[in-house]
Design a protein around this motif. Structure first.
Motif, mmCIF file in Angstrom:
data_model
loop_
_atom_site.group_PDB
_atom_site.id
_atom_site.type_symbol
_atom_site.label_atom_id
_atom_site.label_comp_id
_atom_site.label_asym_id
_atom_site.label_seq_id
_atom_site.Cartn_x
_atom_site.Cartn_y
_atom_site.Cartn_z
ATOM 1 N N GLY A 164 0.889 -1.214 0.067
ATOM 2 C CA GLY A 164 0.153 0.084 0.090
ATOM 3 C C GLY A 164 0.548 1.131 0.047
ATOM 4 O O GLY A 164 1.943 1.363 -0.466
ATOM 5 N N TYR A 165 0.324 2.319 0.652
ATOM 6 C CA TYR A 165 1.179 3.530 0.723
ATOM 7 C C TYR A 165 1.169 4.180 1.865
ATOM 8 O O TYR A 165 0.288 3.929 2.885
ATOM 9 C CB TYR A 165 0.283 4.658 -0.553
ATOM 10 N N TYR A 166 2.320 4.852 2.068
ATOM 11 C CA TYR A 166 2.321 5.509 3.520
ATOM 12 C C TYR A 166 1.668 7.046 4.080
ATOM 13 O O TYR A 166 1.258 7.230 4.917
ATOM 14 C CB TYR A 166 3.946 5.893 3.662
ATOM 15 N N GLY A 181 6.139 12.237 -5.909
ATOM 16 C CA GLY A 181 6.963 11.004 -5.321
ATOM 17 C C GLY A 181 5.789 9.673 -5.454
ATOM 18 O O GLY A 181 4.772 9.843 -4.911
ATOM 19 N N LEU A 182 6.446 8.770 -5.882
ATOM 20 C CA LEU A 182 5.798 7.354 -5.994
ATOM 21 C C LEU A 182 5.673 6.950 -4.751
ATOM 22 O O LEU A 182 6.373 6.920 -3.703
ATOM 23 C CB LEU A 182 6.476 6.438 -6.645
ATOM 24 N N ASP A 183 4.187 6.507 -4.408
ATOM 25 C CA ASP A 183 3.851 6.035 -2.631
ATOM 26 C C ASP A 183 3.140 4.710 -3.042
ATOM 27 O O ASP A 183 1.779 4.596 -2.718
ATOM 28 C CB ASP A 183 3.239 6.974 -1.870
ATOM 29 N N LEU A 184 3.888 3.774 -3.331
ATOM 30 C CA LEU A 184 3.038 2.297 -3.438
ATOM 31 C C LEU A 184 4.348 1.280 -3.239
ATOM 32 O O LEU A 184 5.573 1.488 -3.807
ATOM 33 C CB LEU A 184 2.614 1.939 -4.746
ATOM 34 N N GLU A 189 9.755 -2.282 -0.492
ATOM 35 C CA GLU A 189 10.164 -1.960 -1.706
ATOM 36 C C GLU A 189 9.088 -1.338 -2.503
ATOM 37 O O GLU A 189 7.980 -1.707 -2.490
ATOM 38 C CB GLU A 189 10.828 -3.250 -2.471
ATOM 39 N N PRO A 190 9.576 -0.206 -3.154
ATOM 40 C CA PRO A 190 8.495 0.326 -3.863
ATOM 41 C C PRO A 190 8.203 -0.565 -5.285
ATOM 42 O O PRO A 190 8.887 -1.129 -5.749
ATOM 43 C CB PRO A 190 9.258 1.865 -4.519
ATOM 44 N N ASP A 191 6.876 -0.391 -5.654
ATOM 45 C CA ASP A 191 6.331 -1.204 -6.764
ATOM 46 C C ASP A 191 5.971 -0.148 -7.618
ATOM 47 O O ASP A 191 5.181 0.459 -7.662
ATOM 48 C CB ASP A 191 4.876 -1.624 -6.357
ATOM 49 N N ASN A 488 15.517 11.885 -2.858
ATOM 50 C CA ASN A 488 16.484 11.225 -2.255
ATOM 51 C C ASN A 488 16.565 9.710 -2.115
ATOM 52 O O ASN A 488 17.501 9.022 -1.641
ATOM 53 C CB ASN A 488 16.814 11.597 -0.922
ATOM 54 N N PHE A 489 15.313 9.130 -2.554
ATOM 55 C CA PHE A 489 15.139 7.788 -2.636
ATOM 56 C C PHE A 489 14.630 7.403 -3.799
ATOM 57 O O PHE A 489 13.756 6.437 -3.862
ATOM 58 C CB PHE A 489 14.140 7.478 -1.369
ATOM 59 N N GLY A 490 15.137 7.707 -4.940
ATOM 60 C CA GLY A 490 14.890 6.905 -6.225
ATOM 61 C C GLY A 490 13.632 7.608 -6.806
ATOM 62 O O GLY A 490 13.055 6.668 -7.451
ATOM 63 N N GLY A 491 13.072 8.574 -6.114
ATOM 64 C CA GLY A 491 11.662 9.073 -6.488
ATOM 65 C C GLY A 491 10.478 8.675 -6.079
ATOM 66 O O GLY A 491 9.513 8.698 -6.394
ATOM 67 N N ALA A 492 10.833 7.858 -4.883
ATOM 68 C CA ALA A 492 9.757 7.280 -4.039
ATOM 69 C C ALA A 492 9.839 7.834 -2.572
ATOM 70 O O ALA A 492 10.903 7.706 -1.991
ATOM 71 C CB ALA A 492 9.601 5.642 -4.368
ATOM 72 N N TRP A 493 8.646 7.684 -2.027
ATOM 73 C CA TRP A 493 8.658 8.006 -0.440
ATOM 74 C C TRP A 493 9.095 6.918 0.241
ATOM 75 O O TRP A 493 8.715 5.700 -0.205
ATOM 76 C CB TRP A 493 7.354 8.433 -0.021
#
Length: 498
Positions: A164-166, A181-184, A189-191, A488-493
Motif C-alpha cells: 500500500g502507501y504511507y 513521489g511514488l507512494d506504493l 520495496e517501491p512497486d 533522495n530515494f529514487g523518486g519514491a517516498w
C-alpha cells in the motif's frame, strides 16, 4: 413550518430504516471448494473506507449501489452509534493503538509526509498484539501513521506483509502523491509496475492474493484500508455509468467510487468463501470519518450535521457493521455506544487475549457486539485540541462542544435527491458552547447550552479531567522537509530520513 418538519422527519426515518439489497453481478459468492479445516481462532478482516459519508451506503440511502456492503450488513450487525475521530490519521491511530488521539499527539489533522515521527514507538499496536496471539498479519492500502524510519512503518509495527502507501492521498492510477513521489510499496520495496492500475482493483487484488497464500493452520488479521473514496475524484467510467440520473458530476464520480469499493469488497468475500475461510472470519467495516463538506458537495452525511474535520456527528459518527458466524445475534441495528479506541481491546479479546494495557482508553465491547448487551461505554472524547482550543465529549445521550473552530457545520441534502431542503448551517464562534441531546436531536439542531448550564458545567469538568493526559500535537516537521524528499530515494517516498 410544521408541515416541512414532518416531511424532514419522515425522510430521515426512511433513510435510517430502509434496507435494500439489490442483485449485482459482482456479488456472486462461489461455493466452498476447499475441505481444509481452518484455524479454530477466528480470522479478522478489518475494512476501513476513507471519507465515506453517513448517507453513502445503500442500506442507509437506497440510491447508492452497494449490494455487497448491504448484504453483509443485513446478515450481520449494523452499528448505529459507532464513532471515530474527525479525520484520517487520528482515527487510524485510535484503531491501531486503543488510545484517544489527543493522548498520542494525533489530535490535529493528518500526518504529513515530512513529519519525522509517528504513533509513539513504546506502544504495542494491534497487529503486534495479534502476532503475539498467533496470528499472521497483513495490511493492504493506506497507512497514514508515519514512516520516517522503518520502526514507524506497517512492517515495523507488527504487519508480516504490507502492500500500500504511507501517505494521505494520491492519484488513484499513477500512485504518485505530493512532490511527484511514488507512494506504493510491497513491504519496504517501491512497486513501480502499477502505473495505470486503479487503486481499488490493486488493493482488493492484493488482499485476495494474501488470502490465497495464507497458511490455513493459523488465524490471520487482514487490515484492508481502501483509498476510496478519498479525493481526487477518479473512477473507471463503467461505475459512473451506473448513475445516469445523477446530474452533479462530482457526486456521480463519488458514487461510482463507492460502488467500485463495494465490488472490491465482494472480491475479498468471494476469496474467503472460495478458500474455506468465510465461516470462521469476523468482518468489521467502518469509515475513518465522515465525508468532507466543500463547495463540490460530492459526499453525503445527510441527515447528520457537519463533515470531515468537524466534531459534529457528520464528521465523527461512522457508518459501519460487523459480520461473522461467531455473532450470537444478527440481523438488527445495534444502538450501543462504540468508539474507534474500542476495536483494539475487543479484537484482541476475540483473538484470545487475557490481559491488556490498563492505561488504554479502549473498552472491550465484544459482548455488546456479539449479544447486543449494554455497552460498557457510557462516555467518550470526540477530541481535545490545544492549538485552537476545541474539545468535544459525549456522556450518555448528551454531547458538549466547547472552544474555537474554523469549520462551519451544515446539514446538506444529498445532491442526487430532488428534495428541496434548505442547507442549514451553524457557524462556530470563538469560545462557543454547544450542548445537544442526541437521543432526541440526532441532527444537532437545538443548542441547549443556555437552558442547561449545570449539565454544561458537569460535562466541561469531565473534559478538564481528560485534558490532564493530553500530549502536545506532533511536530509538523517543516525543518526536515528536504530530508524526506522522494528524490533522495529514487523518486519514491521511503523511510530512513529521521
Amino acid at each position: 413550518m410544521h408541515h416541512k418538519g414532518r416531511l424532514v422527519a419522515c425522510f430521515l426515518l426512511a433513510l435510517t430504516c430502509f434496507f435494500v439489497v439489490r442483485n449485482h453481478k459482482s456479488f456472486q459468492l462461489q461455493r466452498d471448494s476447499s475441505s481444509t479445516v481452518p484455524s479454530k481462532k477466528p480470522n479478522i478482516v478489518f475494512i476501513l473506507a476513507d471519507d465515506l459519508g453517513w448517507g453513502d451506503v445503500g442500506y442507509l440511502n437506497p440510491l447508492v449501489i452497494t449490494p455487497t456492503i448491504d448484504k453483509l450488513a443485513r446478515e450481520g450487525v449494523i452499528l448505529n452509534q459507532s464513532y471515530v475521530a474527525q479525520s484520517c490519521s487520528p482515527s487510524r491511530a485510535a484503531i491501531m493503538s486503543g488510545y484517544y488521539p489527543y493522548r498520542l499527539g494525533f489530535q490535529e489533522d493528518g500526518v504529513t509526509v515530512d513529519m519525522p515521527t509517528g504513533v509513539p514507538l513504546h506502544l504495542m499496536l494491534l497487529p503486534r498484539k495479534l502476532q503475539q496471539l498467533g496470528y499472521s498479519t497483513y495490511m493492504v492500502g493506506k497507512w497514514h501513521l508515519g514512516f520516517c524510519k522503518k520502526e514507524y512503518t506497517p512492517n515495523g509495527r507488527g504487519f508480516d506483509h504490507f502492500y500500500g502507501y504511507y501517505g494521505a492521498g494520491q492519484d488513484h492510477y499513477t500512485h504518485v502523491g505530493k512532490c511527484r513521489g511514488l507512494d506504493l510499496h510491497h513491504d519496504f520495496e517501491p512497486d513501480r509496475t502499477q502505473n495505470g492500475t486503479y487503486s481499488t482493483y490493486l488493493f482488493s487484488g492484493k488482499a485476495v492474493e494474501f488470502i490465497k497464500a495464507h497458511d490455513k493452520s493459523k488465524p490471520f488479521f487482514l487490515y484492508l484500508a481502501f483509498q476510496n473514496v478519498h479525493s481526487p475524484l477518479q473512477v473507471p467510467e463503467i461505475y459512473t455509468d451506473m448513475y445516469p440520473s445523477v446530474a452533479n458530476e462530482n457526486r456521480r464520480i463519488k458514487l461510482g467510487m463507492i460502488t467500485a469499493m463495494d465490488d472490491g469488497i465482494a472480491k475479498v468475500v468471494n476469496a474467503l468463501r472460495r478458500h474455506g475461510l468465510l465461516d470462521n472470519t469476523l468482518i468489521v467495516f467502518s469509515s475513518d470519518n465522515g465525508a468532507p463538506q466543500n463547495e463540490r458537495f460530492e459526499g453525503n452525511n445527510w441527515p447528520l450535521r457537519g463533515g470531515k474535520g468537524s466534531l459534529f456527528e457528520g464528521g465523527t459518527r461512522a457508518v459501519g457493521f460487523i459480520h461473522g458466524s461467531m455473532l450470537e445475534k444478527t440481523g438488527y441495528v445495534n444502538n450501543q455506544l462504540i468508539h474507534a479506541v474500542d476495536w483494539y481491546p475487543t479484537l484482541s479479546t476475540v483473538a484470545g487475549a487475557e490481559t491488556l494495557d490498563p492505561e488504554m482508553d479502549g473498552l472491550n465491547v465484544w459482548n455488546t457486539l456479539r449479544k447486543n448487551e449494554p455497552s460498557p461505554r457510557t462516555e467518550f472524547v470526540y477530541n481535545i485540541l490545544e492549538r485552537k482550543p476545541l474539545a468535544g465529549i459525549r456522556v450518555h445521550d448528551y454531547k458538549l462542544i466547547v472552544g474555537n473552530s474554523h469549520f462551519s457545520a451544515c446539514r446538506v441534502p444529498p445532491p442526487e435527491t430532488k428534495l428541496k431542503f434548505e442547507i442549514e448551517c451553524t457557524s462556530l464562534i470563538r469560545n462557543g458552547v454547544y450542548l445537544y441531546d442526541l437521543k432526541n436531536d440526532p441532527t444537532e439542531s437545538f443548542n441547549l447550552a443556555e437552558k442547561m448550564p449545570q449539565r454544561v458545567k458537569e460535562m466541561n469538568t469531565r473534559i478538564e479531567e481528560y485534558k490532564k493526559k493530553l500530549v502536545p500535537t506532533l511536530d509538523r516537521g517543516i525543518s526536515v522537509a528536504l530530508l524526506s524528499d522522494p528524490q533522495n530515494f529514487g523518486g519514491a517516498w521511503a523511510p530512513g530520513w529521521c
